[in-house]
Design an enzyme around this catalytic site. Structure first.
Site, PDB file in Angstrom:
ATOM      1  N   PRO A  94      30.116   1.596 -29.956  1.00 24.93           N
ATOM      2  CA  PRO A  94      30.006   2.796 -29.139  1.00 24.93           C
ATOM      3  C   PRO A  94      30.384   4.090 -29.861  1.00 24.93           C
ATOM      4  O   PRO A  94      31.358   4.143 -30.619  1.00 24.93           O
ATOM      5  CB  PRO A  94      30.961   2.504 -27.978  1.00 24.93           C
ATOM      6  CG  PRO A  94      30.923   1.017 -27.847  1.00 24.93           C
ATOM      7  CD  PRO A  94      30.829   0.507 -29.260  1.00 24.93           C
ATOM      8  N   CYS A  95      29.611   5.129 -29.558  1.00 21.37           N
ATOM      9  CA  CYS A  95      29.782   6.425 -30.221  1.00 21.37           C
ATOM     10  C   CYS A  95      30.762   7.386 -29.539  1.00 21.37           C
ATOM     11  O   CYS A  95      31.348   8.230 -30.219  1.00 21.37           O
ATOM     12  CB  CYS A  95      28.422   7.131 -30.322  1.00 21.37           C
ATOM     13  SG  CYS A  95      27.186   6.223 -31.267  1.00 21.37           S
TER      14      CYS A  95
END
Length: 445
Positions: A94-95
């Protein structure tokens, strides 16, 4: 696919696989999925249906359990040790923990799985590792985090490096910088070379989307005029989060860039413009459909087209927007594949030890006693690194976010610092990530 070609294919385990942008690129580069793990059920369904189709086309049997749905860090979802020695461990963790558009919480964000993915190398011992994330991870705010990642990989016996790649250099009509980490076992590292894109080769939005704009009967001359205006590449497609509303093409700055290209970025359309279409409510042009967004993300042409997305419009848009562009994944996959097959001449490694991203972190990590800011400045200067008081304090402040930074007060009143534990989730049973993840799971994407 011939028997010899099948033998040449390498196996990959992919975590946080999303809807399959990286999966498709790696497949086209010669990798076969042993397993993919994804949290979102709609994205996982998209991934499984498409991966099975690709394997069938190659004459490879798709085994049960090819795609597992759930939290990738949950031992009930999959068991990493069952895949020990796989050729490649890959993922797009996840960013939001590192995104400039977010709060950049790093280790305090329950979605942060980067350090945990590094720990997997110690458990699975893959020949190579590929992780991609947003440009924000390359910022000074995360220099200590990056240093901890590189040092851990070095301790595990891997040669690792980071590089910022521009998707547009690989033919993707979009400004989409991605910060990529590659690590290989020493046997293969001398054969790895970062793929070299070609700046300026990406087609324009108008060139890529003109045929899709015309498919519902919008007049030929209107389409041509629109395509002429859409003469640049797109801003970054933003998939967004379930914490926010429906699909649109990004924050205010991105919307302005879309407007300059003749695109209404206030939403996503159900279909292409009909005959007689005229922009309304001050819009500078039509909205994009999800098929158009997929083209801009790199799902295009004979090699990357034909990907079928499951779910309704907003879910499909998020799947596309959160993906890694397939052409970039293919280029990286080919470079890793060639290294694992030891193709070409081995190159001398410039550094077999971890490079220095954060000299303050490195100094504190190696120090057995607390150091004041003044002592840090003096020791860094002795090693050839000039840093003033303000710079040291800035580094300490950044480190405090992701590490336990203990302080003691000297008789002189000065504070002395010693670096404690990395706060990142690496599988600890008592980590705050578990409670936060459970609380927010329905909104995590």
């Amino acid at each position: 696919m011939s028997a010899s070609e099948c033998e040449e294919r390498l196996e990959v385990v992919e975590i946080c696989a999303g809807a399959g942008g990286q999966s498709l690129g790696l497949h086209r580069a010669g990798f076969t999925h042993r397993l993919a793990v994804e949290l979102d059920p709609q994205a996982a369904l998209t991934l499984e249906k498409n991966l099975r189709r690709l394997l069938e086309e190659d004459g490879v049997d798709a085994h049960d359990g090819l795609v597992r749905v759930g939290d990738v860090a949950d031992p009930e979802v999959w068991k990493p040790e069952e895949h020990s020695g796989v050729a490649l461990l890959a993922g797009g963790v996840p960013c939001p923990p590192f995104s400039i558009a977010g709060k950049q919480l790093g280790t305090s964000d329950e979605r942060d799985l980067f350090a945990w993915a590094i720990e997997l190398c110690g458990r699975m011992r893959p020949k190579a590792l590929l992780l991609e994330n947003v440009r924000g991870l390359s910022a000074n705010r995360f220099s200590g985090y990056r240093q901890a990642v590189l040092d851990k990989l070095n301790d595990l016996g891997y040669i690792a490096s980071w590089k910022l790649l521009q998707a547009s250099d690989f033919g993707v009509p979009q400004l989409r910088p991605r910060f990529v980490l590659i690590a290989l076992q020493p046997e293969y590292a001398p054969y790895f070379q970062w793929p070299k894109g070609i700046p300026g080769q990406a087609p324009t939005v108008g060139q890529v989307l003109a045929d899709l704009m015309a498919e519902e009967g919008w007049a030929e001359e209107e389409v041509a005029a629109w395509a002429k205006k859409a003469d640049g590449i797109a801003p970054t497609i933003v998939g967004g989060s379930k914490k926010h509303g429906g699909a649109d093409l990004g924050p205010t700055r991105a919307k302005r860039a879309w407007a300059a290209l003749g695109v209404d970025a206030m939403g996503v359309a159900n279909h292409a413009p009909k005959p007689g279409f005229q922009p309304e409510n001050g819009a500078t042009g039509p909205k994009l459909t999800t098929a158009m967004v997929a083209r801009i993300q790199g799902w295009d042409g004979e090699e990357f087209g034909g990907w079928k997305f499951e779910g309704r419009k907003t879910a499909v848009y998020r799947q596309i927007g959160n993906a890694f562009p397939p052409p970039v994944a293919k280029a990286l996959g080919e470079a890793i594949r060639d290294a694992l097959h030891k193709k070409g001449e081995p190159q001398p490694l410039l550094e077999a030890s971890s490079p220095v991203h954060d000299p303050v972190y490195k100094l504190l990590r190696s120090s057995a006693r607390p150091l004041t800011a003044e002592q840090i400045i003096t020791k860094l200067a002795a090693d050839g690194t000039a840093m003033d008081q303000a710079e040291v304090e800035r580094h300490l402040n950044h480190l405090r976010h992701d590490f336990e930074l203990e302080t003691t007060e000297r008789k002189s009143g000065q504070l002395a610092y010693i670096l404690g534990k990395f706060k990142a989730f690496v599988g600890q049973a008592d980590h705050q990530r578990h409670d936060l993840f459970t609380q927010h799971r329905g909104r995590i994407s």
